[in-house]
Design a protein around this motif. Structure first.
Motif, PDB file in Angstrom:
ATOM      1  N   ALA A 197      36.216  43.304  30.872  1.00  0.00           N
ATOM      2  CA  ALA A 197      35.172  42.287  30.738  1.00  0.00           C
ATOM      3  C   ALA A 197      35.281  41.517  29.430  1.00  0.00           C
ATOM      4  O   ALA A 197      34.846  40.359  29.340  1.00  0.00           O
ATOM      5  CB  ALA A 197      33.795  42.944  30.846  1.00  0.00           C
ATOM      6  N   ASP A 198      35.883  42.127  28.392  1.00  0.00           N
ATOM      7  CA  ASP A 198      35.994  41.463  27.090  1.00  0.00           C
ATOM      8  C   ASP A 198      36.950  40.269  27.123  1.00  0.00           C
ATOM      9  O   ASP A 198      36.932  39.426  26.211  1.00  0.00           O
ATOM     10  CB  ASP A 198      36.469  42.461  26.030  1.00  0.00           C
ATOM     11  N   PHE A 199      37.787  40.215  28.154  1.00  0.00           N
ATOM     12  CA  PHE A 199      38.799  39.155  28.222  1.00  0.00           C
ATOM     13  C   PHE A 199      38.651  38.318  29.491  1.00  0.00           C
ATOM     14  O   PHE A 199      39.613  37.696  29.949  1.00  0.00           O
ATOM     15  CB  PHE A 199      40.204  39.777  28.165  1.00  0.00           C
ATOM     16  N   GLN A 200      37.438  38.332  30.058  1.00  0.00           N
ATOM     17  CA  GLN A 200      37.216  37.627  31.317  1.00  0.00           C
ATOM     18  C   GLN A 200      37.449  36.118  31.181  1.00  0.00           C
ATOM     19  O   GLN A 200      38.050  35.494  32.052  1.00  0.00           O
ATOM     20  CB  GLN A 200      35.795  37.897  31.826  1.00  0.00           C
ATOM     21  N   LYS A 201      36.977  35.541  30.093  1.00  0.00           N
ATOM     22  CA  LYS A 201      37.128  34.101  29.922  1.00  0.00           C
ATOM     23  C   LYS A 201      38.601  33.721  29.828  1.00  0.00           C
ATOM     24  O   LYS A 201      39.051  32.726  30.425  1.00  0.00           O
ATOM     25  CB  LYS A 201      36.383  33.649  28.665  1.00  0.00           C
ATOM     26  N   GLU A 202      39.370  34.521  29.091  1.00  0.00           N
ATOM     27  CA  GLU A 202      40.801  34.248  28.952  1.00  0.00           C
ATOM     28  C   GLU A 202      41.546  34.452  30.261  1.00  0.00           C
ATOM     29  O   GLU A 202      42.640  33.905  30.458  1.00  0.00           O
ATOM     30  CB  GLU A 202      41.402  35.149  27.878  1.00  0.00           C
ATOM     31  N   SER A 203      40.948  35.264  31.169  1.00  0.00           N
ATOM     32  CA  SER A 203      41.620  35.595  32.429  1.00  0.00           C
ATOM     33  C   SER A 203      41.398  34.556  33.520  1.00  0.00           C
ATOM     34  O   SER A 203      42.020  34.637  34.580  1.00  0.00           O
ATOM     35  CB  SER A 203      41.124  36.956  32.934  1.00  0.00           C
ATOM     36  N   GLU A 204      40.510  33.594  33.301  1.00  0.00           N
ATOM     37  CA  GLU A 204      40.202  32.593  34.315  1.00  0.00           C
ATOM     38  C   GLU A 204      41.481  31.815  34.671  1.00  0.00           C
ATOM     39  O   GLU A 204      42.107  31.186  33.812  1.00  0.00           O
ATOM     40  CB  GLU A 204      39.140  31.625  33.792  1.00  0.00           C
ATOM     41  N   PRO A 205      41.901  31.823  35.941  1.00  0.00           N
ATOM     42  CA  PRO A 205      43.164  31.153  36.304  1.00  0.00           C
ATOM     43  C   PRO A 205      42.976  29.649  36.475  1.00  0.00           C
ATOM     44  O   PRO A 205      41.915  29.174  36.878  1.00  0.00           O
ATOM     45  CB  PRO A 205      43.529  31.810  37.637  1.00  0.00           C
ATOM     46  N   THR A 206      44.022  28.895  36.164  1.00  0.00           N
ATOM     47  CA  THR A 206      44.021  27.456  36.403  1.00  0.00           C
ATOM     48  C   THR A 206      44.331  27.196  37.876  1.00  0.00           C
ATOM     49  O   THR A 206      44.769  28.090  38.607  1.00  0.00           O
ATOM     50  CB  THR A 206      45.078  26.769  35.535  1.00  0.00           C
ATOM     51  N   ASP A 207      44.131  25.950  38.312  1.00  0.00           N
ATOM     52  CA  ASP A 207      44.461  25.598  39.694  1.00  0.00           C
ATOM     53  C   ASP A 207      45.935  25.847  39.972  1.00  0.00           C
ATOM     54  O   ASP A 207      46.308  26.294  41.070  1.00  0.00           O
ATOM     55  CB  ASP A 207      44.119  24.126  39.962  1.00  0.00           C
ATOM     56  N   ALA A 208      46.764  25.552  38.981  1.00  0.00           N
ATOM     57  CA  ALA A 208      48.204  25.758  39.167  1.00  0.00           C
ATOM     58  C   ALA A 208      48.520  27.249  39.325  1.00  0.00           C
ATOM     59  O   ALA A 208      49.376  27.633  40.140  1.00  0.00           O
ATOM     60  CB  ALA A 208      48.971  25.170  37.978  1.00  0.00           C
ATOM     61  N   GLU A 209      47.828  28.082  38.563  1.00  0.00           N
ATOM     62  CA  GLU A 209      48.061  29.529  38.668  1.00  0.00           C
ATOM     63  C   GLU A 209      47.571  30.068  40.014  1.00  0.00           C
ATOM     64  O   GLU A 209      48.187  30.969  40.600  1.00  0.00           O
ATOM     65  CB  GLU A 209      47.350  30.241  37.509  1.00  0.00           C
ATOM     66  N   ILE A 210      46.460  29.505  40.501  1.00  0.00           N
ATOM     67  CA  ILE A 210      45.965  29.914  41.825  1.00  0.00           C
ATOM     68  C   ILE A 210      46.970  29.534  42.898  1.00  0.00           C
ATOM     69  O   ILE A 210      47.298  30.336  43.787  1.00  0.00           O
ATOM     70  CB  ILE A 210      44.595  29.265  42.103  1.00  0.00           C
ATOM     71  N   GLN A 211      47.495  28.311  42.823  1.00  0.00           N
ATOM     72  CA  GLN A 211      48.486  27.863  43.802  1.00  0.00           C
ATOM     73  C   GLN A 211      49.742  28.729  43.735  1.00  0.00           C
ATOM     74  O   GLN A 211      50.306  29.131  44.760  1.00  0.00           O
ATOM     75  CB  GLN A 211      48.849  26.400  43.542  1.00  0.00           C
ATOM     76  N   SER A 212      50.159  29.044  42.506  1.00  0.00           N
ATOM     77  CA  SER A 212      51.361  29.857  42.329  1.00  0.00           C
ATOM     78  C   SER A 212      51.174  31.259  42.908  1.00  0.00           C
ATOM     79  O   SER A 212      52.076  31.809  43.555  1.00  0.00           O
ATOM     80  CB  SER A 212      51.707  29.946  40.843  1.00  0.00           C
ATOM     81  N   TRP A 213      49.995  31.815  42.657  1.00  0.00           N
ATOM     82  CA  TRP A 213      49.735  33.162  43.184  1.00  0.00           C
ATOM     83  C   TRP A 213      49.717  33.146  44.712  1.00  0.00           C
ATOM     84  O   TRP A 213      50.281  34.034  45.350  1.00  0.00           O
ATOM     85  CB  TRP A 213      48.407  33.687  42.644  1.00  0.00           C
ATOM     86  N   TYR A 214      49.111  32.118  45.275  1.00  0.00           N
ATOM     87  CA  TYR A 214      49.066  31.996  46.740  1.00  0.00           C
ATOM     88  C   TYR A 214      50.472  31.872  47.311  1.00  0.00           C
ATOM     89  O   TYR A 214      50.823  32.552  48.282  1.00  0.00           O
ATOM     90  CB  TYR A 214      48.222  30.793  47.134  1.00  0.00           C
ATOM     91  N   ASP A 215      51.278  31.022  46.693  1.00  0.00           N
ATOM     92  CA  ASP A 215      52.641  30.808  47.202  1.00  0.00           C
ATOM     93  C   ASP A 215      53.468  32.088  47.158  1.00  0.00           C
ATOM     94  O   ASP A 215      54.319  32.319  48.024  1.00  0.00           O
ATOM     95  CB  ASP A 215      53.339  29.715  46.381  1.00  0.00           C
ATOM     96  N   GLY A 216      53.214  32.915  46.153  1.00  0.00           N
ATOM     97  CA  GLY A 216      54.002  34.133  46.017  1.00  0.00           C
ATOM     98  C   GLY A 216      53.459  35.327  46.771  1.00  0.00           C
ATOM     99  O   GLY A 216      54.124  36.370  46.849  1.00  0.00           O
ATOM    100  N   HIS A 217      52.247  35.206  47.341  1.00  0.00           N
ATOM    101  CA  HIS A 217      51.630  36.362  48.004  1.00  0.00           C
ATOM    102  C   HIS A 217      50.976  35.981  49.329  1.00  0.00           C
ATOM    103  O   HIS A 217      49.966  36.557  49.726  1.00  0.00           O
ATOM    104  CB  HIS A 217      50.572  37.002  47.087  1.00  0.00           C
ATOM    105  N   LYS A 218      51.537  35.022  50.021  1.00  0.00           N
ATOM    106  CA  LYS A 218      50.914  34.543  51.255  1.00  0.00           C
ATOM    107  C   LYS A 218      50.662  35.659  52.258  1.00  0.00           C
ATOM    108  O   LYS A 218      49.642  35.678  52.949  1.00  0.00           O
ATOM    109  CB  LYS A 218      51.779  33.458  51.895  1.00  0.00           C
ATOM    110  N   ALA A 219      51.608  36.569  52.337  1.00  0.00           N
ATOM    111  CA  ALA A 219      51.486  37.638  53.339  1.00  0.00           C
ATOM    112  C   ALA A 219      50.255  38.512  53.110  1.00  0.00           C
ATOM    113  O   ALA A 219      49.799  39.203  54.023  1.00  0.00           O
ATOM    114  CB  ALA A 219      52.737  38.505  53.333  1.00  0.00           C
ATOM    115  N   GLU A 220      49.705  38.492  51.888  1.00  0.00           N
ATOM    116  CA  GLU A 220      48.540  39.306  51.586  1.00  0.00           C
ATOM    117  C   GLU A 220      47.232  38.641  52.011  1.00  0.00           C
ATOM    118  O   GLU A 220      46.173  39.255  51.925  1.00  0.00           O
ATOM    119  CB  GLU A 220      48.482  39.591  50.078  1.00  0.00           C
ATOM    120  N   PHE A 221      47.326  37.377  52.446  1.00  0.00           N
ATOM    121  CA  PHE A 221      46.108  36.632  52.744  1.00  0.00           C
ATOM    122  C   PHE A 221      46.062  36.189  54.209  1.00  0.00           C
ATOM    123  O   PHE A 221      45.861  35.019  54.522  1.00  0.00           O
ATOM    124  CB  PHE A 221      45.989  35.429  51.802  1.00  0.00           C
TER     125      PHE A 221
END
Length: 643
Positions: A197-221
């Motif tokens: 919880a101490d690093f929640q603000k720093e952990s907020e993903p950007t739109d690009a990071e969300i897109q990247s995560w989706y592209d790399g893990h499609k099978a999980e969704f």
């Protein structure tokens, strides 16, 4: 209540334990006379087939009732205890089957001798069983001597098989010493916990990071398939309300089950107890005599009991013990209680517990409860039986009707008097109007195709039965980013947060190492809080971490060593061992026997569990074990209706 009733002595270990074989459940339950028993439903449906033996719904219903009688187990916990009782009964039958296969036998004479040994002392006179008292005990427990003998034979077979299983279990001296160290080694540590919880603000993903995560893990969704359902809801309360019961039916039920309404001789009493032993008997007797004089002089018995009685259970209730039967209390107490007339107060009664003053409030001779008294109970039971049978007939009719005409569920619902609920495109954990979330229903329809019907009813905790017709299926598919964006964002945030957290923890550990192992100085430089423990064993708690034992390095590395980063609940931990104190071996002798016994019990339990699991699997594979979950569900549903 003070242990006036021998619930933890012979009565439980022998006679009462045999009745259920469930020593882990409440023992006091069995000791209270079952004056309001309503008997069994007579349901001969098979819960489980074990070899040639059959465990029926009637038998498990009796078992659950014995455990839950007199509301000793709260109604809201019934759904937890009842399945345990049923599974224990199945396990016991499995063990008996295996014992028989190994040639083990227990004769009727052996069982009867064991029963005699387990009866309370007052029930055995000059080596012979008091038939009248045994009859009272059996009536109070709603069982028969034949059933008791059978149960005892089973328990003795199980005991012999368990002894065979436990044979060969050895605890070595090395194992004892190792366990002694595990229990008694101590460390004093410094540690810092970096929370996610101490690093929640720093952990907020950007739109690009969300897109990247989706592209790399499609099978999980994947988006799971969606089903539209027509659900017919049958309510036993509504169905049972329409059942008409005649006096003739009730009279017949009463005549058929007269033994269920036999009440043994009993007294309603209250008492005041002053505990004594050899060291203070004379002084306690003087105090008891003074109390007796106060009562004889018109003192308020209930008030004095609350103030003076040392029975923690009854004292706060004015000394009230409720109804007791012969054989239920220690002999001296029983003799006095059953001799007094209603309204009379005893003199001092000396028992192994101390000095009692007993006052009898009512005394009933053994009798048959009259028809008019039990008529409401009978009516409820007969109506319940009728509703259960009618529910079974209507669910069968609904299932048959939906299979023949799945496109008109409203017509079938009307024919069976049920309520129709239509739901579109539901997924697991989606609520159904009027029902809520039902994992059992979704599991039942998850493999069905369009216009297929559940194989049987899904019974809710409140007793309602659901029959579902699948009206449409939307197949599972790869979710688009728009469909699963929230899930993708959470996953990306968790991954990013973990990386940040571990990097910070690794930085702290590295900085402490570079500062000569000074964790406190390194943490201060990074604005991180350090905590210092006292001397702790593996089972002692460290704030924000849990038991110290979850960090094994604390107990294997030397003083001055840095430990971590290590993942703990909610974050990462970096620690330092300040001192390490090995267990004082001079204390081993005092603990050796207990540790040996504990380890032996653990090994025996593990071996028994593995044996039982393997036995279940092999018997299921060979066809020697058949468990009918639908019958179990119906039994459990019947108890939910009455809870």
């Amino acid at each position: 209540m003070f242990d006036l009733f021998r619930s933890r002595d012979k009565m439980v270990r022998g006679f009462l334990t045999v009745l259920l074989g469930l020593v882990a459940l409440s023992m006091v339950t069995y000791l209270i006379p079952n004056t309001g028993t309503t008997g069994t439903t007579g349901d001969t449906a098979v819960v489980a087939k074990i070899g040639s033996d059959k465990l029926t719904a009637q038998e498990v219903t009796q078992m659950v009732r014995r455990v839950t009688q007199n509301s000793q187990i709260p109604a809201e916990l019934l759904s937890i205890y009842a399945p345990q009782v049923i599974q224990q009964a199945i396990n016991e039958r499995i063990m008996v089957w295996k014992a028989g296969k190994l040639g083990m036998k227990v004769s009727a004479d052996e069982a009867e001798n064991a029963i005699i040994d387990s009866l309370p002392p007052a029930a055995v006179k000059d080596g012979k069983v008091d038939g009248a008292m045994l009859s009272q005990i059996l009536q109070a427990q709603n069982t028969t001597l034949a059933d008791l003998r059978t149960d005892m034979q089973r328990q003795m077979l199980i005991s012999r098989l368990e002894s065979l299983i436990a044979g060969g279990v050895v605890v070595t001296g090395q194992e004892v010493e190792k366990e002694y160290h595990k229990r008694n080694d101590k460390v004093k540590v410094q540690y810092a916990v970096l929370a996610t919880a101490d690093f929640q603000k720093e952990s907020e993903p950007t739109d690009a990071e969300i897109q990247s995560w989706y592209d790399g893990h499609k099978a999980e969704f994947m988006v799971p398939d969606k089903r539209s359902l027509a659900v017919i809801v049958l309510d036993p309360a509504k169905i049972g309300a329409g059942i008409q019961i005649t006096d003739a039916q009730l009279q017949k039920a009463y005549n058929d089950r007269r033994t269920d309404f036999q009440v043994p001789e009993r007294v309603q009493a209250r008492h005041i107890l002053l505990k004594s032993d050899a060291s203070n008997d004379a002084a306690v007797k003087v105090k008891a005599e003074d109390l007796l004089k106060q009562i004889q002089g018109g003192g308020d018995f209930a008030k004095l009991a609350k103030e003076k009685s040392e029975d923690p259970g009854s004292g706060q209730n004015g000394g009230e013990l409720g109804w007791i039967v012969r054989g239920q209390t220690v002999p001296e107490f029983e003799k006095s209680a059953f001799t007094l007339k209603p309204g009379e107060t005893s003199g001092l009664v000396k028992t192994e517990y101390g000095y009692h003053i007993i006052q009898v409030e009512a005394h009933e001779q053994a009798h048959l409860r009259p028809f008019e008294e039990v008529k409401p109970e009978l009516a409820a039971e007969v109506q319940k039986q009728g509703a259960a049978q009618l529910m079974q007939n209507l669910t069968d009719k609904a299932i048959d009707g939906l299979r023949k005409d799945p496109s008109h569920p409203e017509k079938i619902a009307q024919e069976v008097g049920g309520t129709l609920v239509n739901v579109d495109n539901i997924q697991p954990n989606d609520p159904i109007p009027g029902v809520g979330v039902s994992k059992e229903l979704f599991d039942a329809v998850s493999a069905l195709k369009k216009f297929e019907v559940t194989l049987g009813p899904v019974v809710l905790q409140d007793g309602r039965a659901l029959i579902a017709d699948v009206t449409n299926v939307v197949p599972a598919h790869q979710g688009t980013l728009e469909e699963v964006r929230d899930k993708v964002k959470n996953a990306a945030m968790a991954s990013k947060g973990n990386k940040i957290l571990f990097a910070k923890a690794a930085e702290l550990a590295s900085k402490a190492q570079s500062m000569g192992g000074d964790l406190e100085k390194a943490a201060k430089a990074m604005n991180i809080t350090v905590k210092t423990s006292g001397d702790v064993t593996r089972t002692d708690a460290l704030e924000s971490v849990g038991n110290a034992g979850i960090v094994p390095d604390f107990f294997t590395k030397s003083a001055g060593s840095l430990v971590g980063p290590i993942a703990v609940t909610g974050g990462q931990m970096v620690g330092k061992i300040l001192t390490s104190t090995p267990a004082d071996m001079s204390g081993l002798a005092a603990q050796r026997q207990k540790i040996t016994d504990d380890l032996h019990q653990q090994k025996t339990q593990q071996r028994a569990t593995f044996f039982q699991q393997g036995l279940r699997e092999s018997m299921t594979a060979s066809g020697d074990l058949e468990i009918h979950q639908d019958v179990i569900d119906r039994v459990l549903a019947s108890f939910r209706q009455t809870s």
